[in-house]
Design a protein around this motif. Structure first.
Motif, PDB file in Angstrom:
ATOM      1  N   GLU A  37       1.494   5.800   4.264  1.00  0.00           N
ATOM      2  CA  GLU A  37       0.535   5.867   5.364  1.00  0.00           C
ATOM      3  C   GLU A  37       1.249   5.876   6.708  1.00  0.00           C
ATOM      4  N   GLY A  38       0.838   6.806   7.560  1.00  0.00           N
ATOM      5  CA  GLY A  38       1.430   6.922   8.888  1.00  0.00           C
ATOM      6  C   GLY A  38       2.851   7.454   8.877  1.00  0.00           C
ATOM      7  N   ASN A  39       3.304   7.985   7.733  1.00  0.00           N
ATOM      8  CA  ASN A  39       4.670   8.511   7.586  1.00  0.00           C
ATOM      9  C   ASN A  39       5.734   7.488   7.989  1.00  0.00           C
ATOM     10  N   LYS A  40       5.509   6.225   7.623  1.00  0.00           N
ATOM     11  CA  LYS A  40       6.426   5.145   8.014  1.00  0.00           C
ATOM     12  C   LYS A  40       7.850   5.372   7.526  1.00  0.00           C
ATOM     13  N   VAL A  41       8.002   5.844   6.299  1.00  0.00           N
ATOM     14  CA  VAL A  41       9.342   6.070   5.736  1.00  0.00           C
ATOM     15  C   VAL A  41      10.050   7.188   6.497  1.00  0.00           C
ATOM     16  N   LEU A  42       9.345   8.293   6.728  1.00  0.00           N
ATOM     17  CA  LEU A  42       9.939   9.415   7.462  1.00  0.00           C
ATOM     18  C   LEU A  42      10.327   8.987   8.883  1.00  0.00           C
ATOM     19  N   LYS A  43       9.465   8.271   9.538  1.00  0.00           N
ATOM     20  CA  LYS A  43       9.748   7.812  10.900  1.00  0.00           C
ATOM     21  C   LYS A  43      10.988   6.922  10.940  1.00  0.00           C
ATOM     22  N   LYS A  44      11.120   6.074   9.920  1.00  0.00           N
ATOM     23  CA  LYS A  44      12.280   5.181   9.847  1.00  0.00           C
ATOM     24  C   LYS A  44      13.571   5.991   9.685  1.00  0.00           C
ATOM     25  N   ILE A  45      13.544   7.013   8.845  1.00  0.00           N
ATOM     26  CA  ILE A  45      14.712   7.870   8.629  1.00  0.00           C
ATOM     27  C   ILE A  45      15.079   8.617   9.902  1.00  0.00           C
ATOM     28  N   ILE A  46      14.081   9.158  10.573  1.00  0.00           N
ATOM     29  CA  ILE A  46      14.333   9.898  11.829  1.00  0.00           C
ATOM     30  C   ILE A  46      14.888   8.950  12.887  1.00  0.00           C
TER      31      ILE A  46
END
Length: 135
Positions: free
Chosen positions: A121-130
């Motif tokens: 939800e909210g692309n939390k994993v992707l945001k963390k990687i970026i």
């Protein structure tokens, strides 16, 4: 469209035109999502929504013959919520089975398929990687 229309009671069926601004809202509000195979099919599973997959798209298109539901997993031709059968009775039974299962039981069934397209939800994993990549 006509294939689905003939399978489902017309009072229970509504074909929706593509609207990218409403896609997730529509699948989240649906009692049952019916698909042949797409990225949205996998996202539907990850979101926990009830889904039936008619897995015969690969029979219709020569260029995707190796692309069957669940790829790259090697799944049987038929499962609890998918089928490669084009038989009316088989497809009708599949939809009845999924629509009538209790939601808690549905979540247990799809648990093993959520890795096909993980939902965060909210692309939390992707945001963390970026964030890690730019700092």
């Amino acid at each position: 469209y006509n294939f689905y229309k003939n399978l489902i009671d017309k009072d229970q069926f509504r074909y929706l035109d593509h609207d990218p601004n409403q896609t997730y809202l529509r699948i989240d509000l649906s009692k049952l999502v019916v698909s042949m195979d797409s990225t949205l099919t996998y996202e539907t599973i990850s979101r926990g929504n009830k889904l039936v997959v008619f897995d015969f798209k690969y029979k219709l298109c020569q260029t995707i013959r190796s692309r069957k539901f669940g790829w790259p997993k090697k799944l049987d031709k038929n499962g609890f919520f998918w089928t490669s059968s084009e038989n009316y009775k088989d497809c009708s039974k599949l939809m009845d089975r999924v629509i009538n299962i209790k939601y808690e039981s549905w979540l247990k069934i799809i648990k093993g398929y959520k890795e096909l397209c993980p939902y965060h939800e909210g692309n939390k994993v992707l945001k963390k990687i970026i964030y890690k990549g730019i700092n």
